[in-house]
Design an enzyme around this catalytic site. Sequence first.
Site, mmCIF file in Angstrom:
data_model
loop_
_atom_site.group_PDB
_atom_site.id
_atom_site.type_symbol
_atom_site.label_atom_id
_atom_site.label_comp_id
_atom_site.label_asym_id
_atom_site.label_seq_id
_atom_site.Cartn_x
_atom_site.Cartn_y
_atom_site.Cartn_z
ATOM 1 N N LYS A 69 2.603 -2.703 -7.799
ATOM 2 C CA LYS A 69 4.449 -2.138 -7.969
ATOM 3 C C LYS A 69 5.540 -3.171 -6.652
ATOM 4 O O LYS A 69 6.562 -3.794 -7.597
ATOM 5 C CB LYS A 69 4.671 -0.493 -8.080
ATOM 6 C CG LYS A 69 6.234 -0.556 -8.245
ATOM 7 C CD LYS A 69 6.156 -1.389 -10.124
ATOM 8 C CE LYS A 69 7.506 -0.337 -10.245
ATOM 9 N NZ LYS A 69 7.933 -1.613 -11.981
ATOM 10 N N CYS A 78 0.882 -0.422 -0.108
ATOM 11 C CA CYS A 78 -0.002 0.025 -0.331
ATOM 12 C C CYS A 78 1.087 0.955 -0.299
ATOM 13 O O CYS A 78 2.576 1.278 0.598
ATOM 14 C CB CYS A 78 -1.042 0.294 1.151
ATOM 15 S SG CYS A 78 -1.975 -1.164 0.995
ATOM 16 N N GLU A 124 9.246 -14.192 -19.666
ATOM 17 C CA GLU A 124 9.192 -12.814 -19.385
ATOM 18 C C GLU A 124 8.647 -12.544 -20.228
ATOM 19 O O GLU A 124 7.637 -11.327 -19.316
ATOM 20 C CB GLU A 124 10.537 -11.926 -19.009
ATOM 21 C CG GLU A 124 10.462 -10.351 -19.048
ATOM 22 C CD GLU A 124 10.315 -10.089 -18.089
ATOM 23 O OE1 GLU A 124 9.664 -8.815 -17.981
ATOM 24 O OE2 GLU A 124 10.194 -10.802 -16.884
ATOM 25 N N ASN A 137 1.317 -0.160 5.799
ATOM 26 C CA ASN A 137 1.478 -1.069 4.681
ATOM 27 C C ASN A 137 2.430 -2.172 5.647
ATOM 28 O O ASN A 137 2.876 -2.614 6.364
ATOM 29 C CB ASN A 137 2.830 -0.437 3.784
ATOM 30 C CG ASN A 137 2.680 -1.131 2.699
ATOM 31 O OD1 ASN A 137 2.617 -1.679 2.359
ATOM 32 N ND2 ASN A 137 4.340 -1.252 2.620
ATOM 33 N N LYS A 195 4.631 -10.234 -18.929
ATOM 34 C CA LYS A 195 4.460 -8.332 -19.554
ATOM 35 C C LYS A 195 3.312 -9.140 -19.675
ATOM 36 O O LYS A 195 2.149 -7.604 -19.610
ATOM 37 C CB LYS A 195 5.623 -8.379 -20.463
ATOM 38 C CG LYS A 195 6.828 -7.910 -19.921
ATOM 39 C CD LYS A 195 6.444 -6.690 -18.889
ATOM 40 C CE LYS A 195 7.326 -6.586 -17.703
ATOM 41 N NZ LYS A 195 6.993 -7.501 -16.464
ATOM 42 N N GLU A 202 0.422 -9.670 -17.242
ATOM 43 C CA GLU A 202 0.498 -9.073 -15.898
ATOM 44 C C GLU A 202 -0.312 -7.885 -16.828
ATOM 45 O O GLU A 202 -1.484 -7.231 -15.683
ATOM 46 C CB GLU A 202 1.683 -8.532 -16.686
ATOM 47 C CG GLU A 202 2.445 -9.222 -15.270
ATOM 48 C CD GLU A 202 3.494 -8.006 -14.925
ATOM 49 O OE1 GLU A 202 4.638 -7.820 -13.205
ATOM 50 O OE2 GLU A 202 4.660 -7.656 -16.024
ATOM 51 N N ARG A 251 1.199 1.340 -6.207
ATOM 52 C CA ARG A 251 1.544 0.982 -5.337
ATOM 53 C C ARG A 251 -0.411 0.085 -4.348
ATOM 54 O O ARG A 251 0.237 -0.729 -4.114
ATOM 55 C CB ARG A 251 1.782 1.530 -3.159
ATOM 56 C CG ARG A 251 3.433 1.847 -3.835
ATOM 57 C CD ARG A 251 4.218 2.781 -3.429
ATOM 58 N NE ARG A 251 4.063 1.772 -2.143
ATOM 59 C CZ ARG A 251 5.430 0.953 -1.950
ATOM 60 N NH1 ARG A 251 6.220 1.573 -2.274
ATOM 61 N NH2 ARG A 251 5.558 0.013 -0.593
#
Length: 608
Positions: free
Chosen positions: A603, A2, A481, A101, A485, A488, A27
């Site tokens: 993130k 958070c 990867e 958080n 990507k 996501e 976040r």
Amino acid sequence: MCGIVGYAGGSQAAPIILDALEKLEYRGYDSAGIAVARGGALTVKKSKGRLKVLRGLTDDGASINGTTGIGHTRWATHGEPSDVNSHPHLSLSGKIAVVHNGIIENYIELRRFLTSHGYSFVTETDTEVISQMIDFFYAGDSLSAVRNAVRHFEGSYAIGILFADEPDKIIAVCKDSPLIVGIGDGENFIASDVTAILKHTRRIFRMCEQEIAVIERSNIDVYNAYGERIEKEPIFVTWDANAAEKGGYEHFMIKEIVEQPDVIRKTASPRIKNGQVELGLKNITDDDIRSFNKIYIVGCGSAYHVGKVGRQIIERFANIPVTVELASEFRYDNPFVDSSTLTIVISQSGETMDTLYALKEARKRGSRVISIVNVVGSTIASESEDVVYTWAGPEIAVATTKAYTAQLIVLYLTALYFGQVRACASQADIDSAIKQIERLPEVVGELIESREQVQYLASLYFNSKDIFFIGRNIDYALALEGSLKLKEISYIHSEAYAAGELKHGTISLIEDGTLVIALCTYAPLRDKMISNIREVKARGAVVIALARCGDTAVAEAADHVIYMPEWEQLTMPSLTIVPLQLFAYYVASLKGCDIDKPRNLAKSVTVE
């Protein structure tokens, strides 16, 4: 995962906090809230949904008066996203507000204790016990109440606390979760990330384990776990504030993809001097490097994928076995590390909780540790014996692109440096590799500029239900990867497979029209990859291949080919990853997805 902000100053707090929360929405963005102290009372506004909902509720902060406040953007862990579960959380008395958080692991036990003493709870969250526990100990001295309460918390936390009866101060405390203090002119701040407060100050310090800070407009006091007042040395943040803005791009992700040539240059250039690589290690010596008999590379998500690529290159140049482990599994796997082992931990934020715990486990077992991180002074950097910073600048999009590329460059340099020190690589090979790295910014830039073909292919296949990525050796590491990507940010089901494993079960997933992206840039196994393309084509697949320039055999086997420039194998991954990033971006854009803030993701993963 958070975002926390706090402000104590002479201006109206709410508009400043809302603006800062906007910088932290990456976040957490399933809910947001704000609390402001004034006249012996707390005003709290919070809501489910994006920050714009909270802005509407508060008239962009204009409807809340007061010069001290705290704010929060949430990524739910305990309790579904809802108005009531949103932060800040109030004590039963309504006199204490908390933003948090992390995770309070023993919250059920604390809840039972507080309930037995007459407290009741209105949320499903673990955070509510923080405000109630502080209230239990509060007798007019906020610092004492916080100090007594946190002794009972187990888990990880960064906490900002506001008291109605002491309206000119914020108390902050953290353990295993990031929190910074910003020092302004007649105003001071707390935040989860420096990007939130760059507009107001560049002088910050990072709070360390179990420190407690008392933040007022003109004063900051910090205490250690023993209650002793300590001095903190501020650092000056050199990031360009504009780097945290979109700069005319539609999304941060495409801006950060475009920034990659500059990132490569900034990461590599200072570490290449007089034809040699200098990593700038301070504590791990050349003798140490010669003594290592094994390397572990540890990371999560994309950082783990970087390690999979790096393994091949380090083993080639340094002649040392490398094991790549998921950080979330490392400390539970009884890893065989000791004083002859080097552990390399990789984290963009330097705060990834699983990676931090893996680092601590490695050190506990005697391993030496180098971290590769982007954020100066972050927890992982501070806990490591040595750190190599990537200098990628702020990365705002949740799906990493430029940080991945910068980490990859650091692993190239690490492989070359270790090869130099261990005398396992010839000077000719090192010279050739350095020339490749020095030319990479130019060639990556050309790939990004010529992205129309990738955009066109995305327009053909953005409605795909399933997409598979296949590759061999280093191309398989890149396929992992590329698949990540795509899933996501586009929410398309996507998997990466080692192409040689197709016939061992996974080829049964291929149907007529299934899109397969085949990576064919690893020259030693190119012929085998062509056979794998023919295998999936025979079962109805449509194939987009990535191949070396002029490879007509791959073109004959596949439906579409994206050609890579003619390039040396060592640094080819830095080129191959670019069209994979762009393909994911354009597919998600055509689907109308929220690219920078994909659902259910954040993130900086600061919980296990």
